[in-house]
Design a protein around this motif. Structure first.
Motif, short mmCIF file in Angstrom:
data_model
loop_
_atom_site.label_atom_id
_atom_site.label_comp_id
_atom_site.label_asym_id
_atom_site.label_seq_id
_atom_site.Cartn_x
_atom_site.Cartn_y
_atom_site.Cartn_z
N THR A 18 64.88 57.19 46.42
CA THR A 18 65.30 58.34 45.63
C THR A 18 66.61 58.93 46.13
OG1 THR A 18 63.95 59.80 47.00
CG2 THR A 18 62.96 58.97 44.98
N SER A 19 66.97 58.65 47.36
CA SER A 19 68.23 59.21 47.87
C SER A 19 69.42 58.69 47.07
CB SER A 19 68.40 58.88 49.35
OG SER A 19 68.59 57.49 49.53
N PHE A 21 69.51 58.44 43.85
CA PHE A 21 69.71 59.36 42.74
C PHE A 21 70.37 60.64 43.25
CE2 PHE A 21 69.10 60.73 38.45
CZ PHE A 21 69.05 62.11 38.52
N GLY A 22 70.01 61.02 44.46
CA GLY A 22 70.65 62.19 45.05
C GLY A 22 72.16 62.01 45.13
N GLU A 23 72.59 60.80 45.43
CA GLU A 23 74.03 60.55 45.52
C GLU A 23 74.67 60.61 44.14
OE1 GLU A 23 74.81 57.46 48.35
OE2 GLU A 23 76.83 57.15 47.54
N TYR A 25 73.55 62.43 41.74
CA TYR A 25 73.52 63.87 41.44
C TYR A 25 74.75 64.54 42.05
CZ TYR A 25 71.77 68.74 41.58
OH TYR A 25 71.62 70.10 41.44
N ASP A 26 75.01 64.25 43.32
CA ASP A 26 76.16 64.87 43.99
C ASP A 26 77.46 64.47 43.31
OD1 ASP A 26 74.62 64.30 47.23
OD2 ASP A 26 74.40 65.96 45.82
N PHE A 29 77.19 66.23 39.37
CA PHE A 29 76.73 67.59 39.06
C PHE A 29 77.87 68.48 38.60
CE2 PHE A 29 73.88 71.15 39.22
CZ PHE A 29 74.73 72.21 39.37
#
Lengths: 198, 257
Positions: A18-19, A21-23, A25-26, A29
């Motif tokens: 999932t990290s 997707f975090g990247e 997102y960053d 965003f």
């Protein structure tokens, strides 16, 4: 961590990390938020829609097909549709794609104030279609290159350049001589030095 | 507000495509300058950005659980576990127990947090063993879970105020345990920000957990219960994650208000 492109991040996410997707997102965003804000002129609405966009992206990313376009186009499409859905709740039978199309009676105070600060620009932008407004805001407000615009809305760099040129031409025509005269006067007034009289 | 974008380049691009607009360069320039000058100021709330990120990444797990050991069906059966938990809560109160399968080895006095400071490997977590190089692979350790005889949550936590202190309302365990407080880094990795002192068997009320960095309003944190292996030192890779009989970890998220 090495600089991975969007496709690599999506592939990593699909393995369960999932990290990744975090990247994504960053990476997206701020762009998505600004894109939405320029359509809604409301911080509260922009936050709600941005939240909706990223939740949907997270839920649907496993079905993202790179053969149908890149991730940027995909998430911008989600964002654009989310804005349209938001305004559908205001006017169900009228196609509204951004705050320029909202009538005064349906506008929030925040939207009203934000649009008011645009001055004559609001009047000019209201004469265009939503797509043309989007091209102009992407180029002038978000300062994207034509290549970047093409990545977001689809098409080629040349088609993005052509779309912008046509939008500006149409804007000029719809403003009319009087409108441009007023705009010129306003710009000159802003540029005149202020002189304090003793 | 002065225009930021290079208007000359804009005009050149337009004229290159449509030379007939040469006669209208002045008006095009005026239009472009005014649109640029009226660009709205967009202020992104960093707290909103951070909390949304945490909600998305923590609130919704992919098919492969970040804890590694949980199967897809275990995740899907979690709602049934929640219903069972409610039923058990209606049963007259019994002495709750959260017991590991193995016996505790040895108990000695030690501060769990100071012990973790000496151990660099607990500086952050890694979801399900995947992720960046610094992460701790907790996957294997997660397999050694402990059933509970009572499905009531062994501890409860409310929303907290910003600061370096988190207070657990109440925790009840049968064996020494720790509660670890974690948060999500911008890169998606979980970071350990605080650990309780060793929790003795029995009921502990108002348990304070001191954090190594202050919490911020709007941010999301997670409190997770672990059983001590017996060495009275919290080590994420060694201490056992406390779970219900359905395999759900006793981990609760809370927001800073």
């Amino acid at each position: 961590m090495e600089n991975r492109d969007d496709q690599q991040l999506i592939a990593t996410f699909k393995t369960g990390d999932t990290s990744a997707f975090g990247e994504l997102y960053d990476r997206y965003f701020d762009k998505i938020y600004r894109f939405i804000y320029y359509k809604t002129f409301s911080k509260e609405v922009a936050e709600d829609i941005t939240s909706d966009v990223f939740h949907k992206a997270f839920e649907r990313i496993n079905s993202f097909d790179p053969l149908k376009g890149n991730f940027s186009q995909w998430i911008y499409r989600i964002a654009r549709n989310a804005v349209i859905d938001h305004y559908r709740t205001v006017k169900k039978n009228v196609p509204i794609e951004d705050a320029f199309d909202i009538g005064e009676e349906d506008r929030t105070i925040e939207e009203h104030d934000a649009l008011l600060t645009l001055g004559k620009v609001r009047d000019f932008m209201s004469t265009l279609g939503a797509r043309q407004r989007e091209i102009i805001t992407l180029r002038i407000w978000e300062e994207l290159s034509y290549r970047e615009i093409a990545e977001r809305i689809g098409g080629t760099e040349d088609s993005a350049k052509m779309a912008f040129s046509r939008a500006m031409k149409e804007l000029r025509e719809k403003c009319g001589p009087l409108g441009l005269l007023v705009l010129t006067a306003l710009l000159l007034a802003e540029k005149l030095p202020f002189r304090e009289l003793s | 507000m002065s225009p930021k974008i290079d208007i000359d380049t804009l005009i050149e691009d337009i004229l290159a495509l449509d030379p007939t607009l040469t006669d209208h360069v002045g008006s095009l320039r005026v239009l472009a300058e005014e649109i640029s000058a009226k660009r709205p100021l967009v202020a992104i709330d960093p707290a909103f950005k951070t909390s949304l990120r945490a909600r998305i990444l923590l609130g919704k797990q992919p098919i492969q659980s970040p804890f590694g050991f949980m199967s897809t069906w275990a995740l899907r059966l979690a709602p049934i576990g929640a219903v069972a938990l409610l039923i058990f809560m209606l049963i007259p109160e019994q002495h709750p127990s959260v017991a590991p399968q193995e016996e505790s080895i040895q108990v000695s006095s030690s501060d769990g947090w100071s012990s973790t400071e000496r151990n660099d490997s607990v500086s952050n977590f890694s979801h399900g063993g995947m992720g960046g190089g610094e992460g701790i692979d907790t996957t294997m350790k997660m397999m050694d879970t402990s059933p509970v005889r009572d499905e009531r949550p062994p501890f409860s936590i409310q929303s907290q105020q910003p600061g370096t202190l988190v207070r657990i309302d109440s925790v009840t365990v049968d064996t020494p345990a720790f509660i670890a407080i974690t948060t999500l880094r911008p890169n998606g990795q979980e970071e350990l920000v605080g650990v309780s002192p060793l929790i003795s068997p029995g009921v502990t009320a108002a348990l304070p957990i001191y954090l190594r960095m202050p919490t911020r309003t709007g941010e999301l944190y997670t409190a997770t219960l672990y059983f001590d292996t017996g060495n009275r030192v919290f080590t994420a890779t060694e201490d056992r994650l406390a779970t219900s009989q359905f395999g759900s970890p006793y981990a609760y998220s809370f927001i800073i208000e």
